[in-house]
Motif scaffolding. Structure first.
Motif, PDB file in Angstrom:
ATOM      1  N   SER A   8      41.236  -3.504  14.748  1.00  0.00           N
ATOM      2  CA  SER A   8      42.037  -4.306  13.817  1.00  0.00           C
ATOM      3  C   SER A   8      42.567  -3.478  12.653  1.00  0.00           C
ATOM      4  N   TRP A  12      43.348  -4.700   5.946  1.00  0.00           N
ATOM      5  CA  TRP A  12      43.872  -6.012   6.300  1.00  0.00           C
ATOM      6  C   TRP A  12      44.766  -6.527   5.189  1.00  0.00           C
ATOM      7  N   SER A  20      46.744  -4.146   0.453  1.00  0.00           N
ATOM      8  CA  SER A  20      45.946  -4.286   1.669  1.00  0.00           C
ATOM      9  C   SER A  20      44.479  -4.024   1.350  1.00  0.00           C
ATOM     10  N   ILE A  23      38.700  -2.588   5.070  1.00  0.00           N
ATOM     11  CA  ILE A  23      37.684  -3.428   5.708  1.00  0.00           C
ATOM     12  C   ILE A  23      36.283  -3.083   5.227  1.00  0.00           C
TER      13      ILE A  23
END
Length: 243
Positions: A8, A12, A20, A23
Protein backbone atom coordinates in the motif's frame (compact mmCIF):
# COMPACT_ATOMS: atom_id res chain seq x y z
CA UNK A 1 -8.01 -8.56 5.80
CA UNK A 2 -4.30 -7.81 6.02
CA UNK A 3 -4.12 -8.07 2.22
CA UNK A 4 -5.69 -4.61 2.19
CA UNK A 5 -2.51 -3.23 3.78
CA UNK A 6 -0.01 -5.10 1.63
CA UNK A 7 1.89 -3.12 -1.02
CA UNK A 8 0.00 0.00 0.00
CA UNK A 9 3.05 2.25 -0.19
CA UNK A 10 5.01 4.02 2.49
CA UNK A 11 2.66 6.99 2.78
CA UNK A 12 -1.12 7.32 2.80
CA UNK A 13 -3.27 10.25 1.79
CA UNK A 14 -5.64 10.91 4.69
CA UNK A 15 -8.33 13.62 4.39
CA UNK A 16 -7.66 15.30 7.74
CA UNK A 17 -3.91 15.71 7.12
CA UNK A 18 -2.31 18.33 4.90
CA UNK A 19 0.57 16.04 3.95
CA UNK A 20 0.73 12.34 3.17
CA UNK A 21 0.99 10.30 6.36
CA UNK A 22 3.95 7.89 6.73
CA UNK A 23 2.57 4.48 7.67
CA UNK A 24 5.14 4.11 10.45
CA UNK A 25 3.43 6.82 12.51
CA UNK A 26 0.13 4.94 12.57
CA UNK A 27 -0.68 3.00 15.78
CA UNK A 28 0.98 -0.43 15.71
CA UNK A 29 -2.23 -2.38 16.60
CA UNK A 30 -3.66 -1.29 13.23
CA UNK A 31 -1.28 -3.79 11.63
CA UNK A 32 -2.23 -6.66 13.92
CA UNK A 33 -4.86 -8.70 12.10
CA UNK A 34 -6.31 -10.60 15.03
CA UNK A 35 -6.99 -7.63 17.28
CA UNK A 36 -6.08 -4.10 16.25
CA UNK A 37 -7.01 -4.09 12.56
CA UNK A 38 -10.35 -5.85 12.96
CA UNK A 39 -11.34 -3.70 15.94
CA UNK A 40 -10.32 -0.49 14.16
CA UNK A 41 -12.28 -1.31 11.00
CA UNK A 42 -15.35 -2.29 13.03
CA UNK A 43 -15.21 1.01 14.89
CA UNK A 44 -14.65 3.10 11.77
CA UNK A 45 -17.63 1.53 10.02
CA UNK A 46 -19.84 2.46 12.99
CA UNK A 47 -18.90 6.14 12.75
CA UNK A 48 -21.49 6.68 10.03
CA UNK A 49 -24.21 5.51 12.41
CA UNK A 50 -23.70 8.37 14.87
CA UNK A 51 -25.26 11.83 14.68
CA UNK A 52 -22.05 13.64 15.52
CA UNK A 53 -18.51 13.31 16.84
CA UNK A 54 -17.18 15.46 19.71
CA UNK A 55 -13.44 16.13 19.60
CA UNK A 56 -11.17 17.87 22.08
CA UNK A 57 -9.66 20.33 19.61
CA UNK A 58 -10.40 23.78 18.21
CA UNK A 59 -10.82 25.37 14.80
CA UNK A 60 -7.86 27.73 15.08
CA UNK A 61 -5.49 24.78 15.49
CA UNK A 62 -7.02 22.16 13.21
CA UNK A 63 -9.06 24.08 10.67
CA UNK A 64 -7.82 21.91 7.79
CA UNK A 65 -8.76 18.68 9.55
CA UNK A 66 -12.16 19.93 10.72
CA UNK A 67 -13.07 21.37 7.32
CA UNK A 68 -12.18 18.05 5.69
CA UNK A 69 -15.23 16.52 7.39
CA UNK A 70 -17.66 18.98 5.79
CA UNK A 71 -18.16 16.77 2.74
CA UNK A 72 -21.61 15.57 3.76
CA UNK A 73 -20.49 11.95 3.76
CA UNK A 74 -19.44 11.82 7.40
CA UNK A 75 -21.27 12.82 10.59
CA UNK A 76 -20.63 16.40 11.76
CA UNK A 77 -17.58 16.91 13.92
CA UNK A 78 -17.91 19.28 16.87
CA UNK A 79 -14.68 20.79 18.28
CA UNK A 80 -15.17 21.46 21.99
CA UNK A 81 -11.61 22.24 23.02
CA UNK A 82 -9.24 22.96 24.27
CA UNK A 83 -10.55 21.06 27.29
CA UNK A 84 -7.66 21.39 29.74
CA UNK A 85 -7.61 20.78 33.48
CA UNK A 86 -5.81 23.74 35.04
CA UNK A 87 -5.65 22.25 38.53
CA UNK A 88 -3.30 19.58 39.81
CA UNK A 89 -4.82 16.13 40.30
CA UNK A 90 -2.63 15.46 43.31
CA UNK A 91 -3.57 16.23 46.88
CA UNK A 92 -0.12 17.67 47.52
CA UNK A 93 2.26 19.98 45.74
CA UNK A 94 6.03 19.44 45.77
CA UNK A 95 7.00 22.82 47.18
CA UNK A 96 10.72 22.32 46.50
CA UNK A 97 9.97 22.15 42.76
CA UNK A 98 7.97 25.37 42.78
CA UNK A 99 10.60 27.06 44.95
CA UNK A 100 13.35 25.96 42.56
CA UNK A 101 11.40 27.22 39.55
CA UNK A 102 10.83 30.57 41.23
CA UNK A 103 14.60 31.02 41.46
CA UNK A 104 15.23 30.36 37.73
CA UNK A 105 15.25 32.98 34.94
CA UNK A 106 12.26 33.17 32.63
CA UNK A 107 12.11 30.48 29.90
CA UNK A 108 15.40 28.98 31.06
CA UNK A 109 14.43 25.42 32.07
CA UNK A 110 13.38 22.41 30.03
CA UNK A 111 10.68 20.06 31.31
CA UNK A 112 10.91 16.35 30.45
CA UNK A 113 7.83 14.20 30.96
CA UNK A 114 6.67 11.09 29.08
CA UNK A 115 3.30 10.43 30.70
CA UNK A 116 2.20 8.32 33.63
CA UNK A 117 2.97 5.05 31.82
CA UNK A 118 5.72 6.27 29.52
CA UNK A 119 9.22 4.98 30.17
CA UNK A 120 12.49 4.86 28.28
CA UNK A 121 15.15 2.18 28.17
CA UNK A 122 18.11 2.40 30.53
CA UNK A 123 20.52 3.39 27.71
CA UNK A 124 18.13 6.16 26.64
CA UNK A 125 17.86 7.43 30.21
CA UNK A 126 21.62 7.55 30.51
CA UNK A 127 22.07 9.37 27.19
CA UNK A 128 19.54 12.02 28.22
CA UNK A 129 21.31 12.40 31.54
CA UNK A 130 24.68 12.91 29.85
CA UNK A 131 23.26 15.57 27.52
CA UNK A 132 21.56 17.43 30.35
CA UNK A 133 24.73 17.34 32.41
CA UNK A 134 27.16 18.30 29.66
CA UNK A 135 24.89 20.99 28.25
CA UNK A 136 24.40 22.52 31.69
CA UNK A 137 20.68 22.82 30.96
CA UNK A 138 18.34 23.78 33.74
CA UNK A 139 15.82 20.96 33.81
CA UNK A 140 12.93 19.23 35.52
CA UNK A 141 12.72 15.54 34.68
CA UNK A 142 9.77 13.31 35.51
CA UNK A 143 11.56 9.98 35.22
CA UNK A 144 9.62 6.76 34.85
CA UNK A 145 12.02 3.83 34.84
CA UNK A 146 11.50 0.99 32.33
CA UNK A 147 8.86 -1.65 32.86
CA UNK A 148 9.93 -5.16 33.75
CA UNK A 149 8.45 -8.55 34.47
CA UNK A 150 8.41 -9.95 37.98
CA UNK A 151 6.84 -13.35 38.67
CA UNK A 152 5.29 -13.23 35.19
CA UNK A 153 3.58 -9.94 36.01
CA UNK A 154 4.40 -6.81 34.06
CA UNK A 155 5.18 -4.04 36.50
CA UNK A 156 4.31 -0.46 35.69
CA UNK A 157 6.93 2.30 35.70
CA UNK A 158 8.68 2.87 39.03
CA UNK A 159 7.11 -0.13 40.81
CA UNK A 160 9.49 -0.96 43.69
CA UNK A 161 12.54 0.46 41.92
CA UNK A 162 14.93 3.28 42.60
CA UNK A 163 15.28 5.83 39.78
CA UNK A 164 18.80 6.71 40.93
CA UNK A 165 19.97 3.29 39.80
CA UNK A 166 19.07 4.10 36.19
CA UNK A 167 21.08 7.33 36.11
CA UNK A 168 24.85 7.66 35.60
CA UNK A 169 26.71 7.38 38.90
CA UNK A 170 26.97 10.78 40.55
CA UNK A 171 24.57 12.45 38.11
CA UNK A 172 22.28 13.83 40.81
CA UNK A 173 25.21 15.30 42.71
CA UNK A 174 26.79 16.85 39.62
CA UNK A 175 23.51 18.47 38.50
CA UNK A 176 22.43 19.57 41.96
CA UNK A 177 21.21 23.15 41.82
CA UNK A 178 20.47 23.32 38.11
CA UNK A 179 18.24 20.28 37.75
CA UNK A 180 15.65 18.13 39.55
CA UNK A 181 14.70 14.50 38.88
CA UNK A 182 11.46 13.19 40.41
CA UNK A 183 9.22 10.21 39.85
CA UNK A 184 6.23 12.53 39.64
CA UNK A 185 6.00 16.23 38.75
CA UNK A 186 2.75 18.27 38.54
CA UNK A 187 2.68 18.80 34.78
CA UNK A 188 0.11 21.60 34.58
CA UNK A 189 1.66 23.56 37.42
CA UNK A 190 5.11 23.25 35.84
CA UNK A 191 4.02 24.18 32.30
CA UNK A 192 2.29 27.26 33.70
CA UNK A 193 5.49 28.52 35.33
CA UNK A 194 7.41 31.34 33.64
CA UNK A 195 10.73 29.53 34.12
CA UNK A 196 9.80 26.72 31.68
CA UNK A 197 11.02 27.39 28.16
CA UNK A 198 10.58 23.99 26.52
CA UNK A 199 8.76 20.68 26.94
CA UNK A 200 10.16 17.30 25.86
CA UNK A 201 7.01 15.22 25.62
CA UNK A 202 5.63 11.82 24.65
CA UNK A 203 2.93 13.69 22.70
CA UNK A 204 -0.16 12.50 24.48
CA UNK A 205 -3.01 14.70 23.26
CA UNK A 206 -3.58 16.21 26.70
CA UNK A 207 0.08 17.18 26.92
CA UNK A 208 -0.06 18.85 23.51
CA UNK A 209 -3.13 20.87 24.44
CA UNK A 210 -1.63 21.87 27.79
CA UNK A 211 1.59 23.05 26.19
CA UNK A 212 -0.41 25.10 23.68
CA UNK A 213 -2.49 26.60 26.47
CA UNK A 214 0.59 27.81 28.30
CA UNK A 215 2.59 28.70 25.19
CA UNK A 216 5.42 26.23 25.79
CA UNK A 217 7.08 24.78 22.64
CA UNK A 218 7.31 21.00 22.41
CA UNK A 219 10.15 18.71 21.41
CA UNK A 220 8.50 15.44 20.44
CA UNK A 221 9.49 11.99 21.67
CA UNK A 222 6.47 9.75 21.01
CA UNK A 223 6.55 6.29 22.56
CA UNK A 224 3.45 4.23 21.68
CA UNK A 225 -0.26 4.20 20.82
CA UNK A 226 -1.35 7.28 18.84
CA UNK A 227 1.58 9.40 20.00
CA UNK A 228 3.53 9.09 16.72
CA UNK A 229 0.48 10.33 14.84
CA UNK A 230 0.01 13.19 17.32
CA UNK A 231 3.63 14.19 16.79
CA UNK A 232 3.14 14.17 13.02
CA UNK A 233 0.06 16.35 13.41
CA UNK A 234 2.04 18.69 15.65
CA UNK A 235 4.64 19.09 12.92
CA UNK A 236 1.90 20.03 10.46
CA UNK A 237 0.38 22.72 12.60
CA UNK A 238 3.80 24.06 13.61
CA UNK A 239 3.74 23.72 17.39
CA UNK A 240 6.73 21.47 17.93
CA UNK A 241 10.09 20.19 16.74
CA UNK A 242 11.47 16.68 16.68
CA UNK A 243 14.50 15.79 18.76
Amino acid sequence: MMAELEDSGTEWVMPSFVNSVPIQVLPTPLFTQEDGYAATMKLVKRFKDVKGVIVNTFMEMESYALNSFLDGETPPVYPVGPVVSLTSRAHWSPKHIVTWLDDQPASSAVFLSFGSMGSLSEPQVREIAFELQNGRFRFLWSLRVPQKKENEKMLGPNDSRNIEGFLPKGFLERTSGHGIVCEWIPKVEVLAHKAIGGFISHCGWNSILESLWFGVPIVTWPLFAEQQLNAFKGDEIGVQERW
